[in-house]
Design a protein around this motif. Structure first.
Motif, PDB file in Angstrom:
ATOM      1  N   CYS A  78     -33.502  46.931   6.360  1.00 62.69           N
ATOM      2  CA  CYS A  78     -34.938  46.633   6.338  1.00 62.69           C
ATOM      3  C   CYS A  78     -35.133  45.166   6.724  1.00 62.69           C
ATOM      4  N   PHE A  79     -35.880  44.947   7.800  1.00 57.58           N
ATOM      5  CA  PHE A  79     -36.059  43.613   8.378  1.00 57.58           C
ATOM      6  C   PHE A  79     -37.450  43.099   8.049  1.00 57.58           C
ATOM      7  N   LEU A  80     -37.528  42.003   7.304  1.00 59.23           N
ATOM      8  CA  LEU A  80     -38.789  41.335   6.979  1.00 59.23           C
ATOM      9  C   LEU A  80     -38.947  40.148   7.923  1.00 59.23           C
ATOM     10  N   TYR A  81     -40.042  40.139   8.666  1.00 57.33           N
ATOM     11  CA  TYR A  81     -40.203  39.139   9.718  1.00 57.33           C
ATOM     12  C   TYR A  81     -41.610  38.543   9.681  1.00 57.33           C
ATOM     13  N   LYS A  82     -41.804  37.543  10.535  1.00 57.55           N
ATOM     14  CA  LYS A  82     -43.135  36.971  10.743  1.00 57.55           C
ATOM     15  C   LYS A  82     -43.212  36.477  12.176  1.00 57.55           C
ATOM     16  N   ASP A  83     -44.252  36.863  12.875  1.00 56.77           N
ATOM     17  CA  ASP A  83     -44.448  36.406  14.247  1.00 56.77           C
ATOM     18  C   ASP A  83     -44.655  34.892  14.271  1.00 56.77           C
ATOM     19  N   GLY A  84     -44.178  34.262  15.326  1.00 52.86           N
ATOM     20  CA  GLY A  84     -44.369  32.825  15.494  1.00 52.86           C
ATOM     21  C   GLY A  84     -43.240  31.985  14.936  1.00 52.86           C
ATOM     22  N   ILE A  85     -42.279  32.594  14.255  1.00 52.24           N
ATOM     23  CA  ILE A  85     -41.108  31.864  13.759  1.00 52.24           C
ATOM     24  C   ILE A  85     -39.949  32.178  14.702  1.00 52.24           C
ATOM     25  N   PRO A  86     -39.454  31.192  15.465  1.00 48.45           N
ATOM     26  CA  PRO A  86     -38.456  31.486  16.502  1.00 48.45           C
ATOM     27  C   PRO A  86     -37.229  32.235  15.989  1.00 48.45           C
ATOM     28  N   SER A 109     -36.996  34.246  13.598  1.00 55.85           N
ATOM     29  CA  SER A 109     -37.377  35.617  13.296  1.00 55.85           C
ATOM     30  C   SER A 109     -37.430  36.452  14.570  1.00 55.85           C
ATOM     31  N   GLY A 110     -37.984  35.868  15.633  1.00 53.99           N
ATOM     32  CA  GLY A 110     -38.040  36.575  16.909  1.00 53.99           C
ATOM     33  C   GLY A 110     -36.664  36.848  17.483  1.00 53.99           C
ATOM     34  N   ARG A 111     -35.763  35.853  17.382  1.00 52.27           N
ATOM     35  CA  ARG A 111     -34.395  36.050  17.884  1.00 52.27           C
ATOM     36  C   ARG A 111     -33.696  37.165  17.114  1.00 52.27           C
ATOM     37  N   THR A 112     -33.847  37.144  15.807  1.00 56.61           N
ATOM     38  CA  THR A 112     -33.198  38.168  14.989  1.00 56.61           C
ATOM     39  C   THR A 112     -33.747  39.554  15.312  1.00 56.61           C
ATOM     40  N   PHE A 113     -35.041  39.638  15.578  1.00 56.30           N
ATOM     41  CA  PHE A 113     -35.652  40.922  15.940  1.00 56.30           C
ATOM     42  C   PHE A 113     -35.006  41.469  17.210  1.00 56.30           C
ATOM     43  N   GLU A 114     -34.809  40.611  18.205  1.00 58.67           N
ATOM     44  CA  GLU A 114     -34.159  41.057  19.446  1.00 58.67           C
ATOM     45  C   GLU A 114     -32.732  41.527  19.176  1.00 58.67           C
ATOM     46  N   HIS A 115     -32.007  40.811  18.341  1.00 57.06           N
ATOM     47  CA  HIS A 115     -30.636  41.221  18.014  1.00 57.06           C
ATOM     48  C   HIS A 115     -30.624  42.576  17.316  1.00 57.06           C
ATOM     49  N   LEU A 116     -31.581  42.790  16.422  1.00 55.81           N
ATOM     50  CA  LEU A 116     -31.623  44.070  15.703  1.00 55.81           C
ATOM     51  C   LEU A 116     -31.969  45.220  16.641  1.00 55.81           C
ATOM     52  N   ARG A 117     -32.814  44.979  17.619  1.00 53.84           N
ATOM     53  CA  ARG A 117     -33.114  46.049  18.588  1.00 53.84           C
ATOM     54  C   ARG A 117     -31.839  46.449  19.339  1.00 53.84           C
ATOM     55  N   THR A 118     -31.032  45.457  19.694  1.00 57.70           N
ATOM     56  CA  THR A 118     -29.772  45.753  20.373  1.00 57.70           C
ATOM     57  C   THR A 118     -28.821  46.526  19.464  1.00 57.70           C
ATOM     58  N   LEU A 119     -28.710  46.088  18.217  1.00 60.39           N
ATOM     59  CA  LEU A 119     -27.797  46.747  17.279  1.00 60.39           C
ATOM     60  C   LEU A 119     -28.282  48.151  16.920  1.00 60.39           C
ATOM     61  N   ALA A 120     -29.590  48.341  16.855  1.00 60.13           N
ATOM     62  CA  ALA A 120     -30.113  49.672  16.548  1.00 60.13           C
ATOM     63  C   ALA A 120     -29.741  50.669  17.638  1.00 60.13           C
ATOM     64  N   ALA A 121     -29.777  50.222  18.890  1.00 61.73           N
ATOM     65  CA  ALA A 121     -29.370  51.102  19.991  1.00 61.73           C
ATOM     66  C   ALA A 121     -27.861  51.317  20.000  1.00 61.73           C
ATOM     67  N   ARG A 122     -27.116  50.306  19.598  1.00 58.85           N
ATOM     68  CA  ARG A 122     -25.650  50.385  19.604  1.00 58.85           C
ATOM     69  C   ARG A 122     -25.126  51.228  18.444  1.00 58.85           C
ATOM     70  N   TYR A 123     -25.842  51.230  17.330  1.00 57.94           N
ATOM     71  CA  TYR A 123     -25.398  51.961  16.132  1.00 57.94           C
ATOM     72  C   TYR A 123     -26.498  52.930  15.691  1.00 57.94           C
ATOM     73  N   PRO A 124     -26.681  54.030  16.421  1.00 55.58           N
ATOM     74  CA  PRO A 124     -27.798  54.936  16.127  1.00 55.58           C
ATOM     75  C   PRO A 124     -27.623  55.749  14.846  1.00 55.58           C
ATOM     76  N   ARG A 125     -26.480  55.631  14.185  1.00 56.25           N
ATOM     77  CA  ARG A 125     -26.299  56.312  12.897  1.00 56.25           C
ATOM     78  C   ARG A 125     -26.902  55.511  11.748  1.00 56.25           C
ATOM     79  N   THR A 126     -27.238  54.258  11.996  1.00 51.52           N
ATOM     80  CA  THR A 126     -27.864  53.400  10.990  1.00 51.52           C
ATOM     81  C   THR A 126     -29.361  53.321  11.249  1.00 51.52           C
ATOM     82  N   LYS A 127     -30.140  53.355  10.201  1.00 52.16           N
ATOM     83  CA  LYS A 127     -31.596  53.261  10.337  1.00 52.16           C
ATOM     84  C   LYS A 127     -32.022  51.803  10.196  1.00 52.16           C
ATOM     85  N   PHE A 128     -32.749  51.317  11.169  1.00 52.74           N
ATOM     86  CA  PHE A 128     -33.308  49.967  11.154  1.00 52.74           C
ATOM     87  C   PHE A 128     -34.829  50.082  11.064  1.00 52.74           C
TER      88      PHE A 128
END
Length: 269
Positions: free
Chosen positions: A123-131, A133-152
């Protein structure tokens, strides 16, 4: 006359015969090359596309049957992996969805899981406008596609935890089997983090797991071997040899018996 005992001469041989000079040191033997790995071990390291390529190169019937058997096994593994690949992206949720989409979702066992391990949920808690946070969001999108057995899942931080300070953003809460396994607070606040760093942390926490065939193919990871990659058959043995984490302190989840609300939790900050 000085005698060099290391010289290979008939005179020195005669002196050695009578024990006047010590025997010559034996020439070290050339070490034998390491034995070739078994054929099954070589095939197990190859991805399906490499097995297809190798099947076209090999003419020996026994080896061809072994390769075809490995192909069937790899296809079965990939089908099983596809069955377990239930997610593949980051799902946005609201506060009222939390219990259903996070806590309860982490209690669901994978198909064919006889160990009852549940599902890994991040579970990812984020806020727009915090750099960071944005970088981590991009990393999680990549990991979610790489590990589709885990729910993000993702949720705006202060919509999940009222008055959550920006200094604690981004926050990742890690669940499995209905329990909070760990949390990452203000990830990347000290320095810019790389995707691989987050991936390793999530692997260590056991919320993501490599697939059965990950890393088999050089095409998957972009690596290269020292062996002859242009001729896969060169990698086969010769015909003669082929026979925990501590509980979080600042988040508490409490279930209210008899309640139908999906927002049935409290957070201590």
């Amino acid at each position: 006359m000085a005698v060099n005992p290391n010289e290979d001469t008939e005179f020195n041989d005669a002196l050695r015969k009578f024990g006047i000079i010590p025997p010559r040191e034996a020439t070290p033997k050339t070490p034998s090359p390491p034995p070739s790995p078994p054929l099954e071990e070589v095939l197990d390291d190859l991805a399906l596309d490499e097995l297809h390529e190798l099947d076209d190169e090999v003419t020996d019937d026994d080896r061809r049957r072994a390769i075809e058997s490995a192909q069937r096994q790899r296809i079965a593994e990939e089908r099983e992996e596809q069955k377990r690949a239930r997610f593949g992206r980051v799902y946005p949720i609201g506060r009222d969805d939390y219990t259903r989409e996070v806590t309860e979702a982490s209690q669901v066992d994978e198909e064919g899981d006889d160990k009852g391990r549940g599902t890994g949920v991040v579970c990812f808690l984020y806020k727009d406008g915090i750099p960071r946070s944005g970088r981590t969001f991009e990393h999680l999108r990549t990991l979610a596609a790489r590990y589709p057995r885990t729910k993000f899942v993702s949720i705006v931080g202060n919509k999940c935890i009222p008055d959550l300070p920006d200094s604690r953003i981004p926050m990742l809460i890690i669940y499995r089997k209905g329990e909070i396994m760990n949390q990452l607070i203000a990830w990347g606040a000290d320095r810019e983090k790389r995707l691989e760093e987050l991936e390793v942390v999530l692997l260590l926490y056991g919320v993501i797991e490599p697939s059965m065939h990950e890393g088999r193919s050089r095409h998957q990871d972009g690596g290269s071997d020292d062996e002859d990659e242009g001729d896969l058959s060169a990698r086969l043995p010769s015909a003669t040899t082929s026979t925990s984490a501590r509980p979080p302190r600042n988040i508490r989840q409490s279930a209210t018996k008899g309640s139908d609300s999906d927002s049935d939790f409290e957070f201590d900050m």
